[in-house]
Design a protein around this motif. Structure first.
Motif, PDB file in Angstrom:
ATOM      1  N   GLY A 167     -66.485  44.777 -14.713  1.00  0.00           N
ATOM      2  CA  GLY A 167     -65.590  44.693 -15.873  1.00  0.00           C
ATOM      3  C   GLY A 167     -66.080  45.454 -17.080  1.00  0.00           C
ATOM      4  O   GLY A 167     -65.464  45.388 -18.144  1.00  0.00           O
ATOM      5  N   PHE A 168     -67.195  46.227 -16.935  1.00  0.00           N
ATOM      6  CA  PHE A 168     -67.760  46.948 -18.071  1.00  0.00           C
ATOM      7  C   PHE A 168     -67.966  48.412 -17.688  1.00  0.00           C
ATOM      8  O   PHE A 168     -69.048  48.807 -17.234  1.00  0.00           O
ATOM      9  N   PRO A 169     -66.933  49.270 -17.840  1.00  0.00           N
ATOM     10  CA  PRO A 169     -67.082  50.699 -17.523  1.00  0.00           C
ATOM     11  C   PRO A 169     -68.159  51.351 -18.388  1.00  0.00           C
ATOM     12  O   PRO A 169     -68.339  50.996 -19.563  1.00  0.00           O
ATOM     13  N   VAL A 170     -68.874  52.307 -17.800  1.00  0.00           N
ATOM     14  CA  VAL A 170     -69.976  52.994 -18.475  1.00  0.00           C
ATOM     15  C   VAL A 170     -69.679  54.480 -18.514  1.00  0.00           C
ATOM     16  O   VAL A 170     -69.153  55.044 -17.554  1.00  0.00           O
ATOM     17  N   MET A 171     -70.020  55.130 -19.626  1.00  0.00           N
ATOM     18  CA  MET A 171     -69.872  56.581 -19.729  1.00  0.00           C
ATOM     19  C   MET A 171     -70.989  57.142 -20.596  1.00  0.00           C
ATOM     20  O   MET A 171     -71.601  56.433 -21.397  1.00  0.00           O
ATOM     21  N   LEU A 172     -71.267  58.433 -20.393  1.00  0.00           N
ATOM     22  CA  LEU A 172     -72.252  59.148 -21.190  1.00  0.00           C
ATOM     23  C   LEU A 172     -71.539  60.193 -22.034  1.00  0.00           C
ATOM     24  O   LEU A 172     -70.675  60.917 -21.540  1.00  0.00           O
ATOM     25  N   ALA A 235     -59.872  49.298 -23.968  1.00  0.00           N
ATOM     26  CA  ALA A 235     -61.169  48.808 -24.428  1.00  0.00           C
ATOM     27  C   ALA A 235     -60.978  47.802 -25.559  1.00  0.00           C
ATOM     28  O   ALA A 235     -60.217  48.049 -26.502  1.00  0.00           O
ATOM     29  N   ARG A 236     -61.675  46.699 -25.478  1.00  0.00           N
ATOM     30  CA  ARG A 236     -61.570  45.664 -26.506  1.00  0.00           C
ATOM     31  C   ARG A 236     -62.860  45.489 -27.295  1.00  0.00           C
ATOM     32  O   ARG A 236     -62.842  45.036 -28.428  1.00  0.00           O
ATOM     33  N   SER A 237     -63.987  45.794 -26.699  1.00  0.00           N
ATOM     34  CA  SER A 237     -65.283  45.737 -27.379  1.00  0.00           C
ATOM     35  C   SER A 237     -66.223  46.671 -26.638  1.00  0.00           C
ATOM     36  O   SER A 237     -65.885  47.208 -25.582  1.00  0.00           O
ATOM     37  N   GLY A 238     -67.422  46.879 -27.187  1.00  0.00           N
ATOM     38  CA  GLY A 238     -68.336  47.797 -26.523  1.00  0.00           C
ATOM     39  C   GLY A 238     -69.699  47.834 -27.170  1.00  0.00           C
ATOM     40  O   GLY A 238     -69.928  47.290 -28.259  1.00  0.00           O
ATOM     41  N   VAL A 239     -70.626  48.503 -26.471  1.00  0.00           N
ATOM     42  CA  VAL A 239     -71.994  48.684 -26.926  1.00  0.00           C
ATOM     43  C   VAL A 239     -72.369  50.145 -26.703  1.00  0.00           C
ATOM     44  O   VAL A 239     -72.027  50.726 -25.665  1.00  0.00           O
ATOM     45  N   ALA A 253     -74.967  56.494 -24.618  1.00  0.00           N
ATOM     46  CA  ALA A 253     -74.443  55.782 -23.447  1.00  0.00           C
ATOM     47  C   ALA A 253     -73.593  54.623 -23.950  1.00  0.00           C
ATOM     48  O   ALA A 253     -74.039  53.843 -24.798  1.00  0.00           O
ATOM     49  N   ILE A 254     -72.374  54.520 -23.462  1.00  0.00           N
ATOM     50  CA  ILE A 254     -71.425  53.519 -23.956  1.00  0.00           C
ATOM     51  C   ILE A 254     -70.947  52.660 -22.796  1.00  0.00           C
ATOM     52  O   ILE A 254     -70.600  53.174 -21.729  1.00  0.00           O
TER      53      ILE A 254
END
Length: 502
Positions: A167-172, A235-239, A253-254
């Motif tokens: 549930g947490f897609p990652v991208m660079l 997207a609703r939130s992120g790091v 990196a997100i």
């Protein structure tokens, strides 16, 4: 994994008191039904059991109240010695509280719940740590092998996705000098690249400005194009965690959440371990690229110097020697009859000048093969084969002109192989094969000499290896003693021979 649920709260005090009174009353009714001898023996034990039960369920305070009620009930039984029973009942709540570490209630369900939750949390934490460490080892292995950064990018996004959850897609994201950011494309990613500006309320902008990890708890009211893009993809939130290469913020990196659940509280720490490996891979790749570029510049500068020297020799000294020879030959032809000795001496001088011109021509060819630039690689290699002192079995499959650095490198390899075979290997025959396809030139030269040739020791083979590797190719020397020497090289030429010069 067993799920931890909150323990059920204790009932209200009024209910607990009513239950305690009911227990005492029930005990009294049971005792009144017993015969006199049994009544005398069991009274203390029955009331003691009730006091202990209340103390265990709801604490020593209510147990003490129950003990007082039990003592009062015992007083109804005339003729009994009240004091031993009273002391026993009064001490029961204190013993219960001491056994369970306090005067508060210690329900059995709550104790079991605490044990299960403690075990579950510990097991979950150990599993998460093991998964993270395994992922780090896999990525670190790729970095240590010098794997292409694109493959490292893929591995990092895959490992972070496995650790943080689907549930947490990652991208660079890579920061570009023009003030934009681009999504990094790995081997398995699509070929399109998304460019976004570095501004607004977004993780891309926050990390770029601060160089530190950032968190977006909600994109609902965030301003700017990046926030709008994030909302458009759900997207609703992120790091975001920076990728620091040297003293610059190379990228970020997100990880984003597309559901109501926020990214894990320790997401920044976990991601930082992987972004450090990404930074190492990028730094290594940049160092290799800088080294290759530096070697290419050195080779290009050397070739330019060789080319100028060859041209100066050809257009200057060599032409001067040829001109002097022609003048002397004309003077010799104009001598009167009877000047035999003078004419003979002039003839020797003319022959010496001609030989010197030819030697200078051979020297200039070794300095830089102008013949390659003029007639192409195939013609130049055929000329080398004709001038060789050994029979050369030549097989050429070259259907076009190639980039000049590639042709020059191939020429030097053939020239070095023929020279070594004649001077050092004591060979009888040399076999040379060159073929090209859409993207590469493959070259193999083999002699039947004594072998034992090595690149070390300052030989010309080491210089050839540097030249080939500078062009992005590979160079191998196989030379077992008594079995001849084989030189193998592959050089990239680009589609249809359009590779740019270094």
């Amino acid at each position: 994994m067993r799920r931890c649920l909150p323990a059920r709260p204790a009932p209200p005090m009024a209910i607990r008191v009513a239950v305690a009174v009911a227990i005492v009353a029930l005990e009294t009714v049971v005792l009144l039904a017993l015969p006199g001898r049994a009544l005398e023996q069991l009274t203390g034990m029955v009331y003691l059991a009730g006091v202990l039960a209340v103390s265990m369920l709801w604490g020593a305070r209510l147990g003490a109240v129950t003990a007082l009620a039990s003592i009062a009930a015992v007083g109804f039984f005339q003729g009994f010695d009240l004091w031993p029973v009273a002391i026993l009942l009064a001490g029961a709540p204190a013993v219960s509280a001491l056994a369970h570490g306090g005067a508060g209630p210690v329900p059995r369900a709550a104790a079991e719940h605490a044990a299960v939750c403690s075990h579950g949390d510990s097991q979950q934490e150990a599993t998460s740590l093991a998964t993270t460490q395994a992922g780090l080892r896999r990525v670190a292995t790729l970095v240590a092998r010098g794997t292409d950064p694109a493959d490292v990018f893929d591995a990092v996004t895959e490992e972070l996705g496995r650790i943080l959850g689907r549930g947490f897609p990652v991208m660079l994201i890579r920061y570009d000098p023009d003030g934009t950011a681009a999504r990094v494309i790995g081997r398995s990613e699509p070929t399109d690249i998304d460019y976004v500006p570095v501004d607004g309320d977004s993780l891309v902008a926050k990390v770029y400005r601060t160089g530190r990890a950032a968190r977006m708890t909600s994109y609902a009211h965030a301003a700017g194009p990046n926030a709008a893009i994030a909302r458009s993809v759900g997207a609703r939130s992120g790091v975001g965690v920076p990728v620091l290469v040297g003293d610059r913020v190379w990228g970020v990196a997100i990880v984003v959440s597309t559901g109501p659940q926020q990214p894990p509280p320790d997401a920044e720490r976990r991601m930082a371990d992987f972004t450090e490996l990404v930074a190492t891979a990028i730094a290594n790749a940049e160092s290799r690229a800088q080294l290759i570029a530096s070697r290419a510049r050195m080779v290009a500068a050397t070739d330019d110097a060789r080319r100028r020297l060859e041209r100066d020799l050809h257009d200057g000294v060599q032409q001067r020697l040829i001109s002097l020879g022609l003048q002397l030959r004309a003077a010799q032809d104009g001598l009167p009859p009877g000047a035999g000795d003078v004419g003979h001496q002039l003839g020797k001088v003319v022959d010496g000048l001609t030989a010197a011109a030819h030697e200078l021509q051979e020297l200039s060819r070794g300095i830089h093969p102008a013949i390659v630039s003029q007639g192409g690689l195939a013609s130049a290699i055929r000329t080398l084969a004709r001038r060789s002192g050994l029979p050369v079995d030549l097989r050429l499959h070259i259907d076009r002109r190639l980039p000049e650095p590639v042709e020059v490198a191939a020429y030097y390899i053939i020239s070095e192989a023929l020279t070594n075979a004649a001077k050092h290997a004591h060979a009888k025959t040399v076999h040379a094969r060159i073929e090209t396809d859409r993207c590469r030139l493959a070259l193999t030269v083999h002699d039947d000499g004594v072998g034992g040739a090595y690149r070390e020791g300052g030989s010309g083979l080491l210089g050839l290896q540097d030249r080939v590797e500078t062009l992005g190719g590979t160079f191998k020397v196989l030379s077992p003693l008594g079995r001849g020497t084989t030189l193998c090289a592959e050089l990239p030429v680009g589609p249809r021979g359009t590779a740019a010069n270094p």
